[in-house]
Design a protein around this motif. Structure first.
Motif, PDB file in Angstrom:
ATOM      1  N   LYS A 197       0.794  -1.490   0.172  1.00 27.68           N
ATOM      2  CA  LYS A 197      -0.108   0.619   0.238  1.00 27.68           C
ATOM      3  C   LYS A 197       1.012   1.171  -0.058  1.00 27.68           C
ATOM      4  CE  LYS A 197      -4.072   1.988   0.313  1.00 27.68           C
ATOM      5  NZ  LYS A 197      -3.693   3.008   0.179  1.00 27.68           N
ATOM      6  N   PHE A 198       0.633   2.218  -1.283  1.00 28.33           N
ATOM      7  CA  PHE A 198       1.945   2.854  -1.539  1.00 28.33           C
ATOM      8  C   PHE A 198       1.593   4.646  -0.140  1.00 28.33           C
ATOM      9  CE2 PHE A 198       2.530   0.825  -5.758  1.00 28.33           C
ATOM     10  CZ  PHE A 198       3.926   0.431  -4.741  1.00 28.33           C
ATOM     11  N   TRP A 199      -0.026   4.775  -0.313  1.00 28.67           N
ATOM     12  CA  TRP A 199      -0.637   5.472   0.747  1.00 28.67           C
ATOM     13  C   TRP A 199      -1.367   5.044   1.618  1.00 28.67           C
ATOM     14  CZ3 TRP A 199       2.256   8.883   2.671  1.00 28.67           C
ATOM     15  CH2 TRP A 199       2.607  10.049   3.161  1.00 28.67           C
ATOM     16  N   ILE A 200      -1.789   6.632   2.330  1.00 28.95           N
ATOM     17  CA  ILE A 200      -2.645   6.202   3.063  1.00 28.95           C
ATOM     18  C   ILE A 200      -3.910   7.317   2.145  1.00 28.95           C
ATOM     19  CG2 ILE A 200      -4.605   6.981   5.036  1.00 28.95           C
ATOM     20  CD1 ILE A 200      -1.281   7.999   6.038  1.00 28.95           C
ATOM     21  N   ASP A 201      -4.744   7.062   0.859  1.00 26.99           N
ATOM     22  CA  ASP A 201      -5.845   7.472   0.658  1.00 26.99           C
ATOM     23  C   ASP A 201      -6.707   6.874   0.832  1.00 26.99           C
ATOM     24  OD1 ASP A 201      -5.711   5.507  -0.740  1.00 26.99           O
ATOM     25  OD2 ASP A 201      -4.243   5.839  -2.341  1.00 26.99           O
TER      26      ASP A 201
ATOM     27  N   CYS B  58       1.768  18.252  13.964  1.00 24.97           N
ATOM     28  CA  CYS B  58       0.530  19.485  13.855  1.00 24.97           C
ATOM     29  C   CYS B  58      -0.068  18.273  15.022  1.00 24.97           C
ATOM     30  CB  CYS B  58       0.521  20.269  12.999  1.00 24.97           C
ATOM     31  SG  CYS B  58       1.480  21.208  11.847  1.00 24.97           S
ATOM     32  N   PHE B  59       0.017  17.033  15.052  1.00 19.75           N
ATOM     33  CA  PHE B  59      -0.670  15.840  15.430  1.00 19.75           C
ATOM     34  C   PHE B  59      -2.007  16.496  16.469  1.00 19.75           C
ATOM     35  CE2 PHE B  59       3.878  14.306  15.987  1.00 19.75           C
ATOM     36  CZ  PHE B  59       3.406  12.876  14.493  1.00 19.75           C
ATOM     37  N   MET B  60      -2.473  17.882  17.131  1.00 18.68           N
ATOM     38  CA  MET B  60      -3.609  18.534  17.609  1.00 18.68           C
ATOM     39  C   MET B  60      -3.945  19.438  18.273  1.00 18.68           C
ATOM     40  SD  MET B  60      -2.074  16.227  21.681  1.00 18.68           S
ATOM     41  CE  MET B  60      -3.756  16.924  22.159  1.00 18.68           C
ATOM     42  N   HIS B  61      -2.939  19.897  16.940  1.00 21.69           N
ATOM     43  CA  HIS B  61      -3.443  21.316  16.264  1.00 21.69           C
ATOM     44  C   HIS B  61      -4.720  22.015  16.109  1.00 21.69           C
ATOM     45  CE1 HIS B  61      -3.450  25.436  14.640  1.00 21.69           C
ATOM     46  NE2 HIS B  61      -1.604  26.296  14.867  1.00 21.69           N
ATOM     47  N   PRO B  62      -4.786  22.951  16.989  1.00 22.61           N
ATOM     48  CA  PRO B  62      -7.138  22.539  16.282  1.00 22.61           C
ATOM     49  C   PRO B  62      -7.142  23.015  14.769  1.00 22.61           C
ATOM     50  CG  PRO B  62      -6.353  24.190  17.832  1.00 22.61           C
ATOM     51  CD  PRO B  62      -4.893  23.421  17.971  1.00 22.61           C
ATOM     52  N   LYS B  63      -6.336  23.252  14.160  1.00 23.84           N
ATOM     53  CA  LYS B  63      -6.961  23.559  12.894  1.00 23.84           C
ATOM     54  C   LYS B  63      -6.807  21.679  11.556  1.00 23.84           C
ATOM     55  CE  LYS B  63      -5.725  28.187  12.370  1.00 23.84           C
ATOM     56  NZ  LYS B  63      -5.803  29.350  12.024  1.00 23.84           N
ATOM     57  N   VAL B  64      -6.098  21.248  13.037  1.00 26.35           N
ATOM     58  CA  VAL B  64      -5.561  20.759  11.472  1.00 26.35           C
ATOM     59  C   VAL B  64      -5.746  18.613  12.283  1.00 26.35           C
ATOM     60  CG1 VAL B  64      -3.147  18.910  11.210  1.00 26.35           C
ATOM     61  CG2 VAL B  64      -2.929  21.282  11.130  1.00 26.35           C
ATOM     62  N   SER B  65      -6.196  18.781  13.638  1.00 27.72           N
ATOM     63  CA  SER B  65      -6.790  17.699  13.759  1.00 27.72           C
ATOM     64  C   SER B  65      -8.227  17.404  13.606  1.00 27.72           C
ATOM     65  CB  SER B  65      -7.405  18.102  15.502  1.00 27.72           C
ATOM     66  OG  SER B  65      -7.440  16.771  15.941  1.00 27.72           O
ATOM     67  N   PRO B  66      -9.186  18.054  13.677  1.00 27.69           N
ATOM     68  CA  PRO B  66     -10.205  18.348  12.714  1.00 27.69           C
ATOM     69  C   PRO B  66     -10.142  17.357  11.288  1.00 27.69           C
ATOM     70  CG  PRO B  66     -10.257  20.289  13.362  1.00 27.69           C
ATOM     71  CD  PRO B  66      -9.257  19.565  13.663  1.00 27.69           C
ATOM     72  N   LEU B  67      -9.363  17.789  10.673  1.00 28.04           N
ATOM     73  CA  LEU B  67      -8.765  16.955   9.122  1.00 28.04           C
ATOM     74  C   LEU B  67      -8.185  16.076   9.182  1.00 28.04           C
ATOM     75  CD1 LEU B  67      -8.032  17.534   6.115  1.00 28.04           C
ATOM     76  CD2 LEU B  67      -6.058  18.845   6.223  1.00 28.04           C
ATOM     77  N   ILE B  68      -7.654  15.944   9.693  1.00 26.20           N
ATOM     78  CA  ILE B  68      -7.328  14.675  10.638  1.00 26.20           C
ATOM     79  C   ILE B  68      -8.381  13.134  10.499  1.00 26.20           C
ATOM     80  CG2 ILE B  68      -6.226  12.614  11.371  1.00 26.20           C
ATOM     81  CD1 ILE B  68      -3.847  14.785  12.122  1.00 26.20           C
ATOM     82  N   VAL B  69      -9.382  13.417  11.842  1.00 24.50           N
ATOM     83  CA  VAL B  69     -10.243  13.363  11.907  1.00 24.50           C
ATOM     84  C   VAL B  69     -11.504  12.806  11.011  1.00 24.50           C
ATOM     85  CG1 VAL B  69     -12.385  12.815  13.223  1.00 24.50           C
ATOM     86  CG2 VAL B  69     -11.046  13.761  14.116  1.00 24.50           C
ATOM     87  N   ALA B  70     -11.489  13.886   9.748  1.00 25.69           N
ATOM     88  CA  ALA B  70     -12.333  14.207   8.220  1.00 25.69           C
ATOM     89  C   ALA B  70     -11.995  13.000   7.693  1.00 25.69           C
ATOM     90  CB  ALA B  70     -12.619  15.313   7.948  1.00 25.69           C
ATOM     91  N   ALA B  71     -10.189  12.903   7.398  1.00 25.67           N
ATOM     92  CA  ALA B  71      -9.532  12.761   6.058  1.00 25.67           C
ATOM     93  C   ALA B  71     -10.278  10.359   6.848  1.00 25.67           C
ATOM     94  CB  ALA B  71      -7.899  12.615   5.881  1.00 25.67           C
TER      95      ALA B  71
ATOM     96  N   ASN C  86     -11.850   9.694   8.924  1.00 26.42           N
ATOM     97  CA  ASN C  86     -13.086   8.830   8.274  1.00 26.42           C
ATOM     98  C   ASN C  86     -13.827   8.652   6.709  1.00 26.42           C
ATOM     99  OD1 ASN C  86     -14.408   9.501  11.098  1.00 26.42           O
ATOM    100  ND2 ASN C  86     -15.396  10.928  10.538  1.00 26.42           N
ATOM    101  N   ALA C  87     -13.450   9.809   6.540  1.00 24.22           N
ATOM    102  CA  ALA C  87     -13.209   9.686   4.651  1.00 24.22           C
ATOM    103  C   ALA C  87     -13.040   7.924   4.109  1.00 24.22           C
ATOM    104  CB  ALA C  87     -12.671  10.673   3.572  1.00 24.22           C
ATOM    105  N   TYR C  88     -11.832   8.230   4.488  1.00 25.43           N
ATOM    106  CA  TYR C  88     -11.007   6.760   3.594  1.00 25.43           C
ATOM    107  C   TYR C  88     -10.730   5.095   5.116  1.00 25.43           C
ATOM    108  CZ  TYR C  88      -8.178  10.783   1.695  1.00 25.43           C
ATOM    109  OH  TYR C  88      -8.122  11.363   0.729  1.00 25.43           O
ATOM    110  N   ASN C  89     -12.084   5.186   6.289  1.00 27.48           N
ATOM    111  CA  ASN C  89     -12.607   4.456   6.801  1.00 27.48           C
ATOM    112  C   ASN C  89     -11.112   4.107   7.449  1.00 27.48           C
ATOM    113  OD1 ASN C  89     -13.927   2.860   7.662  1.00 27.48           O
ATOM    114  ND2 ASN C  89     -13.637   0.829   6.063  1.00 27.48           N
TER     115      ASN C  89
ATOM    116  N   HIS D 169      -8.094  16.061   2.009  1.00 27.06           N
ATOM    117  CA  HIS D 169      -7.609  14.697   3.048  1.00 27.06           C
ATOM    118  C   HIS D 169      -6.621  14.743   2.901  1.00 27.06           C
ATOM    119  CE1 HIS D 169     -12.430  13.941   2.889  1.00 27.06           C
ATOM    120  NE2 HIS D 169     -12.148  15.527   3.779  1.00 27.06           N
ATOM    121  N   ASP D 170      -6.247  14.599   1.596  1.00 26.35           N
ATOM    122  CA  ASP D 170      -5.172  13.882   1.914  1.00 26.35           C
ATOM    123  C   ASP D 170      -3.555  14.624   1.679  1.00 26.35           C
ATOM    124  OD1 ASP D 170      -5.597  11.720  -0.232  1.00 26.35           O
ATOM    125  OD2 ASP D 170      -5.496  12.821  -1.853  1.00 26.35           O
ATOM    126  N   ASP D 171      -3.938  16.021   2.025  1.00 29.90           N
ATOM    127  CA  ASP D 171      -3.183  16.979   3.195  1.00 29.90           C
ATOM    128  C   ASP D 171      -3.132  17.024   4.851  1.00 29.90           C
ATOM    129  OD1 ASP D 171      -2.167  18.142   0.964  1.00 29.90           O
ATOM    130  OD2 ASP D 171      -3.693  19.718   1.188  1.00 29.90           O
TER     131      ASP D 171
END
Length: 807
Positions: free
Chosen positions: A156-160, A394-407, A409-412, A383-385
């Protein structure tokens, strides 16, 4: 977008040798003064930075010949190694050189098992496996080649959108490139085959891998390395970029990879102190510079390869093989070997002889750098970003953490709530159904803990002489956060064999479910059952790794003050988990010093000498003590913390040339110095020298009565003997500012490195690297003429005023 200098800064003027004390006046200028030995340029201006000597053609060739000799000698030694000593890298080396009996490693079953089961660390084998797959038929057994092909094409070459990568930590900077290089090179090697995990053809993977590779290269060129100067992880960047130079089919990709390789080698050379990595670091483990003597490692061995100094080249280091190979074996795309400029080699060979040098860098970006990120193609919505931001810590940054969660969910990517986590991403699964606004609110309320792990942006400063150096991350934007694996400051002496630093020891906890919920005070969360890391003092934040709380540091050349303040509102609840020790500590390996003056019990201060290099260290607590037993006996000094876990340390380094004898340094620097904190809540701190110097030489930095004043939020100010006060600007550096290279941040299309009368010009936009003599252009002469005319005009006005006044 070039970041502006902004408004005028109030700075110190008329500073003594190092630019610390002896301030006579207070002035406002739009540019900081030029420290001795450092040719500075305004942010974004590439100044002339040629050193005093020039390389003639014979010297140039000698530098290249000596490098080639070291490279060939090292490759010969490594090629002769027996089973498993170099993991798979020895086999890849022998296959590339066309040697007999190339396959000697017994690790293939273990490595390919990691690929087939998407396990962590499989990607570290990518450079070696790519060389093996590109070897001609008959170089080794076809059955092994088939097994390797099956493993990498089934990987698996990447998280997508096709899902995650198992337990692999793909997103950190060093891992990213291995994944991208594999996708590019494997896809190109098998363009018509359909890869089972993705349903894409090899050609489609190659195109996507190339795009990702080019983004990674440009961001490292423009922004620098988030894991800057890591002894542990630099090797993997050298290996992945090296195999890209060797095997990429596109000359344009190779050209950019060569530019980044040159910058990596340059940065390594500049921060080498007699071969040792004497700088601050973006990622660091306990033994990588805390209580260490001279030892091998990726950056140490590369310094030997480049300049011939430091370690003797006896260690086993795959990154040295990677650089040696591309300098010896022609690139597949270009038919030429990697051009290592004699400018870089000259810097590496001579940096330890520079009488005094200051080098500054701005590294990395944060989610607040919206325009810079956008210019680099990085968003907070794609999501890929998410994985690039995670690579920046930026694991817990308030602007990034929601993006991690969204990705996720989107990528299961999340497993069921009652299932055991399979990757670090599962630490966010408690947020999977939480609206973005609520996530952001919870994260903001826990600041600065939500800055945990963020590596950049970082403004790093490195000051050195031939016998002493001091390096730090000044005025960190993440002060007070949990420091993941950064090495925030370090003094290095002698031949690089002794270093001094301080850290705020952390609990050595392994990441675990429930910890983040508890930190954020999520409803229903309880204090988790904690278990220690499997690594001895190696997890983050650990006893020597990183800091339980990131300090705010001020450094002016060879003088440093470090303030530690855990978040006051969070400290009482989290003390037992995050701040379990009631002290901060220093690494000060007593037995490695030639002389030590110990006043720890009475004044909380100590000084040491190694050859002609000196160091003085103060604790604001006024008392400190040696650890007298165990692994760190007489290597570790502890000092009790104050109210709410606060602490402060100060350090001054010097040498015989600047300060006279060690006795003189002790009398006028250590014993006249005093570090005090007057208010623990604001960390209002003073480092001052009192009394008279007398008739003996007073030294370079504390030669006059004066004081440095600093605080958690307050600016750094200098008060001179006469009572004048000046404010010193901290940070806001360019991509590079120093005697060899100057460039604004983000880096412009073209950067120029100068040394020995020659310059290496790196043009990322055009993909060219050229070395040529420095020439004086008409525009440069015009600029000098304009400045001269301005000075003459000002002198004429001044003379007229004197005559008018009758003086």
């Amino acid at each position: 977008m070039m970041r502006p200098w902004g408004s005028a800064h109030v700075v110190a003027f008329g500073l003594v040798a190092s630019g610390v004390l002896g301030v006579q006046t207070r002035v406002e200028v739009s540019q900081r003064p030029l420290p001795t030995g450092a040719l500075r340029a305004r942010r974004g201006v590439d100044g002339s930075t040629n050193d005093s000597g020039e390389h003639d053609e014979q010297q140039q060739q000698q530098l290249v010949d000596e490098f080639n000799a070291r490279a060939n000698s090292y490759m010969s030694k490594m090629a002769a190694m027996e089973d498993g000593v170099m993991w798979l890298d020895g086999d890849a080396l022998r296959v590339t050189l066309g040697l007999e009996n190339p396959i000697r490693s017994t690790e293939y079953d273990n490595v390919l098992y990691k690929f087939n089961n998407l396990l962590d660390l499989a990607d570290f084998a990518v450079p070696a496996l790519m060389r093996l797959l590109h070897a001609p038929t008959g170089a080794y057994s076809e059955s092994l080649r088939s097994s390797i092909k099956a493993a990498v094409t089934g990987w698996k070459f990447w998280i997508d959108a096709n899902g995650g990568v198992g337990t692999a930590h793909a997103w950190t900077e060093n891992h990213q490139m291995n994944f991208h290089v594999a996708e590019y090179l494997v896809g190109e090697l098998y363009p018509t085959e359909v890869f089972a995990r993705s349903g894409m053809t090899g050609a489609q993977h190659a195109a996507l891998g190339k795009e990702r590779v080019m983004k990674w290269l440009e961001r490292r060129y423009r922004w620098g390395f988030a894991e800057y100067r890591s002894v542990t992880y630099a090797r993997y960047n050298f290996e992945s970029v090296g195999v890209l130079i060797a095997l990429a089919p596109d000359a344009a990709v190779v050209a950019r990879a060569e530019i980044v390789m040159n910058l990596m080698l340059l940065d390594n050379a500049i921060h080498s102190f007699h071969g040792q990595p004497a700088s601050s670091k973006g990622r660091n483990y306990g033994a990588d510079g805390a209580y260490m003597g001279t030892k091998p490692g990726s950056t140490v061995m590369l310094n030997w390869l480049l300049g011939g100094g430091g370690y003797t080249g006896d260690g086993v280091e795959s990154s040295v093989v990677a650089v040696s190979l591309i300098a010896t074996v022609p690139s597949r795309a270009t038919g030429t070997t990697f051009h290592i400029s004699h400018v870089v080699l000259g810097i590496a060979a001579s940096v330890d002889t520079v009488s005094e040098m200051t080098h500054r860098e701005h590294i990395g970006i944060s989610p607040e750098d919206v325009q810079i990120a956008a210019d680099g193609g990085l968003t907070l919505s794609n999501h890929d970003d998410a994985w690039e931001w995670m690579g920046l810590g930026c694991f817990m940054h308030p602007k990034v953490s929601p993006l991690i969660v969204a990705a996720g969910n989107a990528y299961n990517l999340f497993v069921a709530d009652d299932a055991s986590p399979i990757s670090v991403i599962d630490l966010w699964r408690f947020f999977r159904d939480t609206p973005t606004e609520q996530q952001t609110s919870l994260l903001n309320a826990a600041a600065p803990l939500t800055q945990y792990g963020i590596i950049g942006p970082a403004d790093t400063l490195y000051w050195r002489t031939p016998t002493a150096s001091l390096a730090s991350v000044v005025d960190s934007a993440h002060k007070g956060a949990i420091g993941d694996q950064q090495r925030m400051w370090r003094a290095t002496l002698g031949n690089g064999s002794v270093s001094v630093t301080t850290t705020y020891p952390g609990p050595d906890l392994a990441p675990q479910p429930g910890l983040i919920e508890w930190l954020l005070e999520i409803d229903g969360a309880s204090e988790p059952t904690l278990y220690p890391s499997a690594y001895e003092h190696g997890q983050s934040a650990g006893y020597w790794t990183g800091d339980a709380t990131v300090p705010r540091i001020a450094q002016i050349d060879n003088v440093l003050v470090a303030l530690y303040r855990p978040p006051p509102k969070l400290f009482p609840r989290m003390q037992s988990v995050l701040y379990p020790f009631s002290y901060t500590h220093a690494s000060f390996p007593k037995t490695l010093f030639d002389e030590v003056v110990d006043e720890l019990d009475t004044h909380g201060r100590i000084a040491g000498r190694v050859n002609g290099g000196y160091v003085a260290l103060w604790s604001a607590s006024g008392t400190a003590s040696w650890v007298t037993s165990g692994a760190y006996a007489y290597m570790e000094i502890t000092s009790p913390t104050g109210l709410n876990g606060t602490a402060a340390w100060a350090c001054v380094v010097g040498n015989a040339e600047r300060d006279g004898s060690f006795d003189n340094f002790v009398a006028h620097t250590l014993q006249r110095g005093m570090l005090t904190v007057s208010d623990a809540s604001t960390m209002s701190t003073t480092l001052e020298w009192s009394g008279q110097c007398g008739t003996a030489p007073c030294g370079s930095d504390v030669s006059q009565q004066g004081a440095l004043r600093f605080g958690w939020d307050a600016p750094l100010t200098i008060e001179s003997a006469g009572g004048d006060t000046s404010r010193v600007n901290l940070g806001n550096f360019g991509r590079f500012e120093g005697p060899f290279v100057n460039a604004g941040f983000p880096a412009p299309d073209v950067m120029t490195v100068r040394h020995g009368g020659h310059q290496l010009t790196l043009d990322f936009k055009e993909g060219t690297s050229t070395t040529a003599p420095i020439t004086v252009t008409t525009s440069m002469l015009d600029a000098v003429g304009a400045v001269t005319l301005s000075i003459l005009a000002a002198m004429a006005v001044f003379r007229a005023k004197l005559m008018t006044s009758g003086l």
